[in-house]
Write a protein that holds these residues in place. Structure first.
Motif, PDB file in Angstrom:
ATOM      1  N   GLU A  92       0.834  -1.215   0.000  1.00 63.47           N
ATOM      2  CA  GLU A  92       0.000   0.000   0.000  1.00 63.47           C
ATOM      3  C   GLU A  92       0.863   1.257   0.000  1.00 63.47           C
ATOM      4  O   GLU A  92       0.534   2.246  -0.639  1.00 63.47           O
ATOM      5  CB  GLU A  92      -0.921   0.006   1.226  1.00 63.47           C
ATOM      6  CG  GLU A  92      -2.074  -0.953   1.151  1.00 63.47           C
ATOM      7  CD  GLU A  92      -3.122  -0.514   0.138  1.00 63.47           C
ATOM      8  OE1 GLU A  92      -3.346   0.709   0.000  1.00 63.47           O
ATOM      9  OE2 GLU A  92      -3.710  -1.401  -0.499  1.00 63.47           O
ATOM     10  N   ALA A  93       1.963   1.226   0.754  1.00 61.62           N
ATOM     11  CA  ALA A  93       2.818   2.404   0.887  1.00 61.62           C
ATOM     12  C   ALA A  93       3.764   2.573  -0.304  1.00 61.62           C
ATOM     13  O   ALA A  93       4.255   3.689  -0.550  1.00 61.62           O
ATOM     14  CB  ALA A  93       3.633   2.313   2.169  1.00 61.62           C
ATOM     15  N   PRO A  95       3.487   2.797  -3.664  1.00 60.83           N
ATOM     16  CA  PRO A  95       3.250   3.825  -4.688  1.00 60.83           C
ATOM     17  C   PRO A  95       3.458   5.258  -4.180  1.00 60.83           C
ATOM     18  O   PRO A  95       3.593   6.179  -4.973  1.00 60.83           O
ATOM     19  CB  PRO A  95       1.783   3.624  -5.084  1.00 60.83           C
ATOM     20  CG  PRO A  95       1.428   2.274  -4.617  1.00 60.83           C
ATOM     21  CD  PRO A  95       2.306   1.980  -3.458  1.00 60.83           C
ATOM     22  N   HIS A  96       3.519   5.432  -2.881  1.00 66.52           N
ATOM     23  CA  HIS A  96       3.629   6.776  -2.320  1.00 66.52           C
ATOM     24  C   HIS A  96       5.021   7.059  -1.754  1.00 66.52           C
ATOM     25  O   HIS A  96       5.190   7.959  -0.938  1.00 66.52           O
ATOM     26  CB  HIS A  96       2.574   6.972  -1.226  1.00 66.52           C
ATOM     27  CG  HIS A  96       1.199   6.627  -1.688  1.00 66.52           C
ATOM     28  ND1 HIS A  96       0.520   7.371  -2.627  1.00 66.52           N
ATOM     29  CD2 HIS A  96       0.386   5.584  -1.377  1.00 66.52           C
ATOM     30  CE1 HIS A  96      -0.649   6.815  -2.858  1.00 66.52           C
ATOM     31  NE2 HIS A  96      -0.760   5.733  -2.117  1.00 66.52           N
ATOM     32  N   VAL A  97       6.005   6.301  -2.194  1.00 69.10           N
ATOM     33  CA  VAL A  97       7.364   6.506  -1.703  1.00 69.10           C
ATOM     34  C   VAL A  97       7.882   7.859  -2.160  1.00 69.10           C
ATOM     35  O   VAL A  97       8.503   8.592  -1.389  1.00 69.10           O
ATOM     36  CB  VAL A  97       8.289   5.365  -2.187  1.00 69.10           C
ATOM     37  CG1 VAL A  97       9.738   5.667  -1.881  1.00 69.10           C
ATOM     38  CG2 VAL A  97       7.882   4.057  -1.553  1.00 69.10           C
ATOM     39  N   PRO A  99       7.020  11.572  -3.104  1.00 71.63           N
ATOM     40  CA  PRO A  99       5.899  12.487  -2.885  1.00 71.63           C
ATOM     41  C   PRO A  99       5.325  13.033  -4.197  1.00 71.63           C
ATOM     42  O   PRO A  99       6.043  13.170  -5.196  1.00 71.63           O
ATOM     43  CB  PRO A  99       6.503  13.621  -2.049  1.00 71.63           C
ATOM     44  CG  PRO A  99       7.848  13.153  -1.611  1.00 71.63           C
ATOM     45  CD  PRO A  99       8.251  12.021  -2.479  1.00 71.63           C
ATOM     46  N   GLU A 100       4.058  13.353  -4.170  1.00 76.26           N
ATOM     47  CA  GLU A 100       3.346  13.857  -5.359  1.00 76.26           C
ATOM     48  C   GLU A 100       3.979  15.130  -5.932  1.00 76.26           C
ATOM     49  O   GLU A 100       4.128  15.232  -7.158  1.00 76.26           O
ATOM     50  CB  GLU A 100       1.872  14.092  -5.003  1.00 76.26           C
ATOM     51  CG  GLU A 100       0.987  14.364  -6.200  1.00 76.26           C
ATOM     52  CD  GLU A 100       0.840  13.151  -7.103  1.00 76.26           C
ATOM     53  OE1 GLU A 100       0.679  13.338  -8.318  1.00 76.26           O
ATOM     54  OE2 GLU A 100       0.898  12.014  -6.589  1.00 76.26           O
ATOM     55  N   LEU A 103       6.937  14.183  -8.060  1.00 76.97           N
ATOM     56  CA  LEU A 103       6.532  13.581  -9.328  1.00 76.97           C
ATOM     57  C   LEU A 103       6.080  14.638 -10.327  1.00 76.97           C
ATOM     58  O   LEU A 103       6.420  14.576 -11.515  1.00 76.97           O
ATOM     59  CB  LEU A 103       5.417  12.563  -9.096  1.00 76.97           C
ATOM     60  CG  LEU A 103       5.822  11.278  -8.372  1.00 76.97           C
ATOM     61  CD1 LEU A 103       4.589  10.433  -8.081  1.00 76.97           C
ATOM     62  CD2 LEU A 103       6.825  10.503  -9.189  1.00 76.97           C
ATOM     63  N   LYS A 104       5.340  15.643  -9.842  1.00 76.71           N
ATOM     64  CA  LYS A 104       4.889  16.724 -10.730  1.00 76.71           C
ATOM     65  C   LYS A 104       6.081  17.521 -11.254  1.00 76.71           C
ATOM     66  O   LYS A 104       6.113  17.902 -12.431  1.00 76.71           O
ATOM     67  CB  LYS A 104       3.923  17.641  -9.983  1.00 76.71           C
ATOM     68  CG  LYS A 104       2.568  17.014  -9.753  1.00 76.71           C
ATOM     69  CD  LYS A 104       1.632  17.968  -9.048  1.00 76.71           C
ATOM     70  CE  LYS A 104       0.281  17.322  -8.810  1.00 76.71           C
ATOM     71  NZ  LYS A 104      -0.652  18.202  -8.116  1.00 76.71           N
TER      72      LYS A 104
END
Length: 138
Positions: A92-93, A95-97, A99-100, A103-104
């Protein structure tokens, strides 16, 4: 017939001549020289002399003991049991390694680099065209 082992690499020297050794009786000079050089390099360590007929038996015993050791090692249940209670949390964790916002930023940089590549490619084409026109005018 006896087999003499010279195990210098293992820190052992072998090859003490046994009385009535057939290798010595046959006049094998190179074997004798090899054994003497082996003995002289590590004279404080006792020699190892194994009868040829015993080699196979000794190897079989070693392998039997080795297999027993391996079996004993892998029989330990703690080696086979894996705690998978937190696996779902891990996946679960995952994909969030990253931060958004990071990625942007990377997406924006990739787009800017593609645009920069297009500009440089166009400039290269224009420079080659300008060079060709100069040659025609000359």
């Amino acid at each position: 017939l006896r087999v003499h082992l010279c195990l210098q690499d293992l820190g052992m020297a072998g090859g003490e001549d046994a009385p009535g050794d057939p290798a010595e009786d046959a006049g094998c000079g190179s074997q004798k020289e090899e054994l003497q050089s082996c003995r002289s390099s590590r004279s404080s360590i006792p020699s190892v002399s194994i009868h040829v007929d015993e080699v196979l038996k000794i190897l079989k015993e070693f392998l039997k003991d080795f297999v027993k050791l391996r079996e004993d090692y892998f029989e330990d249940e703690s080696l086979h049991v894996r705690d998978n209670s937190r696996d779902a949390e891990y996946w679960e964790a995952l994909p969030h390694v990253i931060p958004e916002p990071t990625l942007k930023l990377w997406d924006a940089l990739a787009e800017a680099l593609l645009e920069y590549h297009r500009v440089l490619s166009r400039r290269a084409r224009l420079l080659s065209e300008a060079s060709r026109l100069q040659q025609q005018n000359a």
